[in-house]
Design an enzyme around this catalytic site. Sequence first.
Site, PDB file in Angstrom:
ATOM      1  N   GLU A   1     -23.108  89.794 -20.284  1.00  0.00           N
ATOM      2  CA  GLU A   1     -23.050  88.350 -20.550  1.00  0.00           C
ATOM      3  C   GLU A   1     -24.323  87.667 -20.048  1.00  0.00           C
ATOM      4  OE1 GLU A   1     -20.849  87.821 -22.583  1.00  0.00           O
ATOM      5  OE2 GLU A   1     -19.560  89.536 -22.124  1.00  0.00           O
TER       6      GLU A   1
ATOM      7  N   GLU B   1     -25.331  91.464 -30.380  1.00  0.00           N
ATOM      8  CA  GLU B   1     -24.397  92.345 -29.679  1.00  0.00           C
ATOM      9  C   GLU B   1     -24.928  93.771 -29.527  1.00  0.00           C
ATOM     10  OE1 GLU B   1     -22.345  91.165 -27.907  1.00  0.00           O
ATOM     11  OE2 GLU B   1     -21.788  89.220 -28.763  1.00  0.00           O
TER      12      GLU B   1
ATOM     13  N   GLU C   1     -16.746  81.044 -29.554  1.00  0.00           N
ATOM     14  CA  GLU C   1     -17.203  82.077 -30.471  1.00  0.00           C
ATOM     15  C   GLU C   1     -15.971  82.705 -31.144  1.00  0.00           C
ATOM     16  OE1 GLU C   1     -19.512  85.320 -28.833  1.00  0.00           O
ATOM     17  OE2 GLU C   1     -20.132  85.962 -30.806  1.00  0.00           O
TER      18      GLU C   1
ATOM     19  N   GLY D   1     -13.241  90.410 -23.371  1.00  0.00           N
ATOM     20  CA  GLY D   1     -13.660  90.691 -21.999  1.00  0.00           C
ATOM     21  C   GLY D   1     -14.295  89.472 -21.355  1.00  0.00           C
ATOM     22  N   ALA D   2     -15.282  88.902 -22.027  1.00  0.00           N
ATOM     23  CA  ALA D   2     -15.987  87.763 -21.462  1.00  0.00           C
ATOM     24  C   ALA D   2     -16.836  87.095 -22.527  1.00  0.00           C
ATOM     25  CB  ALA D   2     -16.874  88.211 -20.310  1.00  0.00           C
ATOM     26  N   MET D   3     -17.398  85.930 -22.177  1.00  0.00           N
ATOM     27  CA  MET D   3     -18.138  85.146 -23.160  1.00  0.00           C
ATOM     28  C   MET D   3     -19.367  84.514 -22.531  1.00  0.00           C
ATOM     29  SD  MET D   3     -18.400  84.096 -26.199  1.00  0.00           S
ATOM     30  CE  MET D   3     -19.790  83.090 -26.691  1.00  0.00           C
ATOM     31  N   GLU D   4     -20.477  84.597 -23.277  1.00  0.00           N
ATOM     32  CA  GLU D   4     -21.796  84.259 -22.738  1.00  0.00           C
ATOM     33  C   GLU D   4     -22.184  82.788 -22.864  1.00  0.00           C
ATOM     34  OE1 GLU D   4     -21.240  86.167 -25.560  1.00  0.00           O
ATOM     35  OE2 GLU D   4     -22.732  85.729 -27.105  1.00  0.00           O
ATOM     36  N   ASN D   5     -21.245  81.842 -22.889  1.00  0.00           N
ATOM     37  CA  ASN D   5     -21.581  80.427 -23.016  1.00  0.00           C
ATOM     38  C   ASN D   5     -22.780  80.069 -22.131  1.00  0.00           C
ATOM     39  OD1 ASN D   5     -18.933  80.119 -24.354  1.00  0.00           O
ATOM     40  ND2 ASN D   5     -18.192  80.491 -22.279  1.00  0.00           N
TER      41      ASN D   5
ATOM     42  N   HIS E   1     -27.199  88.164 -22.424  1.00  0.00           N
ATOM     43  CA  HIS E   1     -27.101  87.338 -23.634  1.00  0.00           C
ATOM     44  C   HIS E   1     -27.917  86.051 -23.495  1.00  0.00           C
ATOM     45  CE1 HIS E   1     -24.526  89.117 -26.609  1.00  0.00           C
ATOM     46  NE2 HIS E   1     -23.435  89.151 -25.870  1.00  0.00           N
TER      47      HIS E   1
HETATM   48  N1  PHE Z   1     -19.649  87.442 -27.389  1.00  0.00           N
HETATM   49  C1  PHE Z   1     -18.777  88.055 -26.422  1.00  0.00           C
HETATM   50  C2  PHE Z   1     -19.539  89.218 -25.827  1.00  0.00           C
HETATM   51  O1  PHE Z   1     -19.973  90.096 -26.488  1.00  0.00           O
HETATM   52  C3  PHE Z   1     -17.520  88.589 -26.976  1.00  0.00           C
HETATM   53  C4  PHE Z   1     -16.570  87.571 -27.507  1.00  0.00           C
HETATM   54  C5  PHE Z   1     -16.475  87.364 -28.862  1.00  0.00           C
HETATM   55  C6  PHE Z   1     -15.776  86.860 -26.658  1.00  0.00           C
HETATM   56  C7  PHE Z   1     -15.590  86.444 -29.378  1.00  0.00           C
HETATM   57  C8  PHE Z   1     -14.883  85.953 -27.158  1.00  0.00           C
HETATM   58  C9  PHE Z   1     -14.784  85.754 -28.525  1.00  0.00           C
HETATM   59  O2  PHE Z   1     -19.793  89.280 -24.699  1.00  0.00           O
HETATM   60 ZN    ZN Z   2     -21.859  90.414 -26.243  1.00  0.00          ZN
END
Ligand code: PHE
Ligand code: ZN
Length: 850
Positions: free
Chosen positions: A291, A313, A122, A254-258, A294
């Site tokens: 996360e 978001e 992302e 902080g983190a990512m919701e893959n 999401h």
């Molecule tokens: N989508 C992630 C979140 O809101 C944030 C994020 C954006 C992380 C872009 C990495 C890069 O939890």
């Molecule tokens: Zn988010």
Amino acid sequence: MKDASPQTIYLTDYTPPTYLVDQVDLTFRLSPNATRVISRIAFRPNPDAVSKRFFLHGEELTPISSSIDGAPVTPREVEGGIEVDVPDAPFVWEAEVEIAPAANTALEGLYMSNGMYCTQCEAEGFRKITWYPDRPDVMAPFKVRIEGDEPVMLSNGNPTGSGDGWTEWTDPWPKPAYLFALVAGDLVAREDSFTTMSGKHVDLKLWVRPGDEGKTAFGMEALKKSMKWDEDVYGREYDLDIFQIVAVSDFNMGAMENKGLNIFNTSAVLCSPETSTDANFERIEAIIAHEYFHNWTGNRITCRDWFQLSLKEGLTVFRDQSFSADMRSPSVCRISDVLSLRGRQFREDNGPLAHQVQPDSFVEINNFYTSTIYEKGAEVIRMLKTLVGDEGYKKALDLYFDRHDGQACTIDDWLTVFQDATGRDLGQFKRWYKQAGTPRLRVSEDWNDGTYQLTFTQTTPPTPGQEVKEPFVIPIAVGLIGPNGDEVVGTQVLEMTEGTQTFTFEGLAAKPVPSILRGFSAPVILERETSAQERAFLLANDTDEFNRWEAGRSLAKEVLTALITGKEAPQAIYFDALASVLREDHTDPDFRALALAIPSADDMAQTLFDSGVTPDPDVIHDATETLKQSRAEYFQDMLPRLLSEMTVTEPFAPTHEQAGKRALGHGILQMLTRLDGSKAAQALFDRADNMTLSLGALACLLNAGKADAALATFRDKWQDDALVMDKWFMLQVAHADPDKAAETVTRLTQDPAFTMKNPNRFRSVFGAFAGHPAGFHQKDGSGYRLLADWLIKLDPINPQITARMSGAFETWKRYDGDRQSLIADQLDRILATPGLSRDTTEMISRIRGA
Ligand code: PHE
Ligand code: ZN
């Protein structure tokens, strides 16, 4: 390719994808400097397309081969990717490319962190992995094969095969490429499981580097609580056989919701009582929830394009805030959320970076992961819920999941769902998404023989590109308190829709004191002339906890403002009212700690600026010190008793109850340190057995200028723990004397443990510097020069972090002409740097106003 002539992208230019994807098969052959990515993608023409052009995004890819339906093709290289002539019928695209994860310091795409492979896609990072229509409205099921000699090799979805040197993962749920993830390395898992509401078994794994296993227990519990909460409150069930979290040391956010494989900054998941503060625990619980949530709000229902970012978001922040409120104290959570909204979003919304919750254009989407998209987006949903009620909200959300599951949606789709579910016209409400700026809400009152009237006027200042604003729909929660302190009218929500509007309350026995904007029912700045006595009265009597706190807060601001501007300060009123609150045994210690906190220097600077006074950070600093000193002296007698009452005797637990006691205890220790030659702080530092107390004591010692020995002990003990060392760096900058802050920063950047390649470490030093206005805004401009030097150095390594840190300059127009011209010089110097990234160019130009 990427940095050539920055182009502006417009929402109105949106067109549907020309080809859709039915299936993605990827094979990775891992190697630090030459990873091969082999893709096989089944495309078909989109019946809704408005063009026939077949374009695939791609950046920094070394092409090896490509074919269509098995026949080799030579793509044309164009800006940002490739173009190929393709059949006007379904076809299979195959390609092999080479990438170099070890050389990737931008931490976007496939990169290496601490010896492990990981990805961040992302918003537009997948195009650095292979050629693809890298846009969120192209959703497809992915099958991924990973070949390499790493002990653990993970991707999204369910594990569907493995053997010597390979693993295979299948994600049945169609997803956009930004949710793709791959992780490989020497990892160990904390394992657990969750049984969903319909009885399905889900394996849970939290992966960390060997040695970090002891920091995973809390994160796993938070995950299970989140899964349960989403079932109970939103009816959302998890949808794969496995859910995994991986902790990564080098991560921009902080983190990512893959999908099914969340990737976390170590700072956002790893914790233990010895190494983490109560604030860390609280934040980690919220981010894990965020996360996880999401999965439905972001993944199952995703965004059509990046202008819709707040669709996922804002909603997901609103959901994680509601979760935290349910896990902890709703009023304390609300106060903290509002503090951070004002500290970050109001700051943004009242400066050169102000933008809409749904922007109309952007240059670099990475620059729009902002407090406005996230926190204001959440406030907008909170208002929507207030306006349609709990029942209406529930109906709307059920319809949203029903109608849009599996789709890439818009903010308009979201509002339409609310209109359809509740019958309410949201035409005017949509302005919250389309008009930037923080509305000012002026109130005047009128009392006449039993009839009480409140008249509100709303105005929203101009923001870049938006001069004139239409009135917003503002839900104003109001209660009325009688002269004896009893509530005479309970909370009502007034719906303001006009520029000026009067609301009438009849049949009152005496003129009431109004409690306005209870629970902070709208993200506005309330302007109301009132007396210090009335604020003290509300601090003592308001039944709305938020407004109780708010009354104390505005009283503190009034006192500070008077000290700063050399007027007579209502200090005694403030101290007496606050002392009563501190003595309230029945009141949550955490609430009392928040009541005790003094507004930050940045908050005061904005407050002064809003009232027409040019803020001087040195003067704000000195006035704050004066206030803190006289307050400590005034409270002297009650401090020892309060401190002992706040001592936790049970074993450490990161609960709201214990954390509140420690927070209030810390506030008291800060006062005591000003009086006792820092004896109590030193004693606490020597015996502390958890990080909250030990860091709190260290901060007090730093304030007292007596921290040398403690800093050395602390460093000796924690030098191998990166997350604790981040605190060691951060604290020294945050508590430096204003005229020593820049020196401290320079000294710390020369420390062998400093590295600008690690975002956490860079932020711990420079984030703290930017958060120390009196240090950063030194009159000689040394702070500005120092930050600019480092931004210029960091930009070629990590443009995202550089762009984010340039936000330190966003408030420059508040300050005096000398400071402004010193800042302008540095902004111009940064902009003139050859090869400056698109990210940083956009941010600095917007700040500069060029
Ligand atoms: N989508 C992630 C979140 O809101 C944030 C994020 C954006 C992380 C872009 C990495 C890069 O939890
Ligand atoms: Zn988010």
